[in-house]
Design an enzyme around this catalytic site. Structure first.
Site, PDB file in Angstrom:
ATOM      1  N   ARG A  53       1.065   2.602 -13.654  1.00  0.00           N
ATOM      2  CA  ARG A  53      -0.271   2.165 -13.252  1.00  0.00           C
ATOM      3  C   ARG A  53      -1.289   3.301 -13.275  1.00  0.00           C
ATOM      4  NH1 ARG A  53       2.343  -1.360 -14.387  1.00  0.00           N
ATOM      5  NH2 ARG A  53       2.895  -3.235 -13.218  1.00  0.00           N
TER       6      ARG A  53
ATOM      7  N   SER B 103      -1.975  -7.724  -7.035  1.00  0.00           N
ATOM      8  CA  SER B 103      -1.050  -6.811  -6.365  1.00  0.00           C
ATOM      9  C   SER B 103      -1.829  -5.695  -5.686  1.00  0.00           C
ATOM     10  CB  SER B 103      -0.057  -6.223  -7.365  1.00  0.00           C
ATOM     11  OG  SER B 103       0.790  -7.234  -7.874  1.00  0.00           O
TER      12      SER B 103
ATOM     13  N   GLU C 262      -2.823   0.043  -5.286  1.00  0.00           N
ATOM     14  CA  GLU C 262      -2.952  -0.284  -6.710  1.00  0.00           C
ATOM     15  C   GLU C 262      -4.341  -0.844  -6.988  1.00  0.00           C
ATOM     16  OE1 GLU C 262      -0.968  -3.339  -9.966  1.00  0.00           O
ATOM     17  OE2 GLU C 262       0.326  -2.405  -8.468  1.00  0.00           O
TER      18      GLU C 262
END
Length: 334
Positions: free
Chosen positions: A172, A221, A291
């Site tokens: 990520r 998320s 995130e």
């Protein structure tokens, strides 16, 4: 505002002052962009960035699915890529896609062209520019698995092509320079049967529908999966399923999703996330990393202590403006 308006370059696209961002993000909360720029094409974008005062911050906005826009708004210029940047052109086993192209369009075009391996993009509610910057992924696949190269307009207005290797991908994360805008990307898959590809896309869509609160005001998320752990499991173990702060709630369906039940402010949502992090740390010793991107500035401190901003948070790694620093535009008559 008038001082900044005088400093903005002439454009062929659309420039909107004090543009509300809440309608453009999935949480439906947060403040306004000082300016919102929707470029007409790549030339318009490059000209704008190349002649814009380097002291004025810029950031890109895709579908707004993985983002908290703080209640104080976003100083500088928010750039949103429109229809001119939404396309997916197959050529053999590759797809050239605009930076504003949705994952659904990329996956569907690949299916029709018999290109397998990009089905997972069907499940990510974002655009190509976001996938490239954040190494977006799902169901065992990531952008770094399929990206060949991308075309980028740097904050200076310079146009460059960056290979997969030059983006320094990790989980990520990429090393794409701050202020750079991804205008196109080339993805490579492998030969596949369109019917088989569609079946995989259907499987992914059903799995998401069953496990995620897709019809809610959410940001996707919230936290990265720590090494050796699933974020949702740690959150559940810490007793946070259904936890609320005002109208902000930890989803009961998927603990790694935060929800706006109706009237939550961005401060409510972010403070709830920090509370979850604290509880997980106390329960398991694991520190969850955000995130979701958190951008902009919080409202002034007097609003804290009224259920709207307890639990002050620090700036994330996504170019946020910390409360301890003045606006980059201070001194410009704003």
């Amino acid at each position: 505002m008038s001082a900044l308006a005088d400093a903005l370059p002439d454009v062929r696209g659309k420039l909107t002052p004090d543009a509300p961002l809440a309608p453009l993000v999935w949480f439906k909360a947060g403040g306004a962009a000082q300016w919102l720029f929707e470029p007409k094409d790549v030339d318009d974008l490059a000209h704008f960035l190349g002649t814009l005062d380097p002291a004025i911050p810029v950031m890109a906005l895709g579908l707004g699915s993985n983002m908290i826009v703080r209640d104080g708004g976003v100083p500088g210029v928010v750039i949103r890529l429109g229809k001119a940047f939404s396309y997916a052109n197959p050529d053999g086993l590759t797809l050239t896609c605009g930076g504003g192209t949705s994952g659904i369009l990329v996956a569907s075009t690949a299916r029709d062209a018999g290109i397998a391996g990009v089905e997972f993009l069907r499940s990510i509610p974002g655009t190509v520019g976001g996938f490239v910057r954040m190494n977006g992924g799902a169901y065992g696949r990531e952008t770094c698995d399929i990206l060949v190269a991308c075309d980028v307009v740097l904050r200076s207005g310079e146009r460059v092509t960056l290979s997969n290797a030059e983006l320094g991908y990790t989980y990520r994360h990429s090393t794409l320079p701050e202020g750079a805008i991804v205008v196109s990307a080339i993805f490579r898959g492998h030969a596949g049967d369109p019917q088989v590809i569609q079946a995989e896309m259907d499987r992914i869509a059903a799995a998401r529908e069953e496990s995620q609160p897709l019809r809610s005001r959410t940001g996707g998320s919230t936290f990265k999966n720590p090494d050796g752990h699933k974020a949702w499991a740690l959150i559940d173990q810490a007793g946070c399923r259904g936890l609320r702060r005002g109208d902000a709630q930890v989803s009961e369906k998927h603990c790694n999703f935060l929800l706006n039940l109706g009237a939550a402010t961005s401060a409510d949502i972010e403070a709830l996330g920090e509370e979850v992090r604290d509880k997980v740390k106390a329960d398991s010793g694991v520190t969850l990393e955000w995130e979701i991107q958190r951008i902009g500035v919080s409202l002034p401190l007097p609003f804290r202590g009224e259920g709207r901003g307890e639990g002050a948070v620090s700036a994330s790694d996504y170019g946020d403006v910390p409360l301890s620093q003045p606006s980059p535009l201070k001194g410009r008559g704003l």
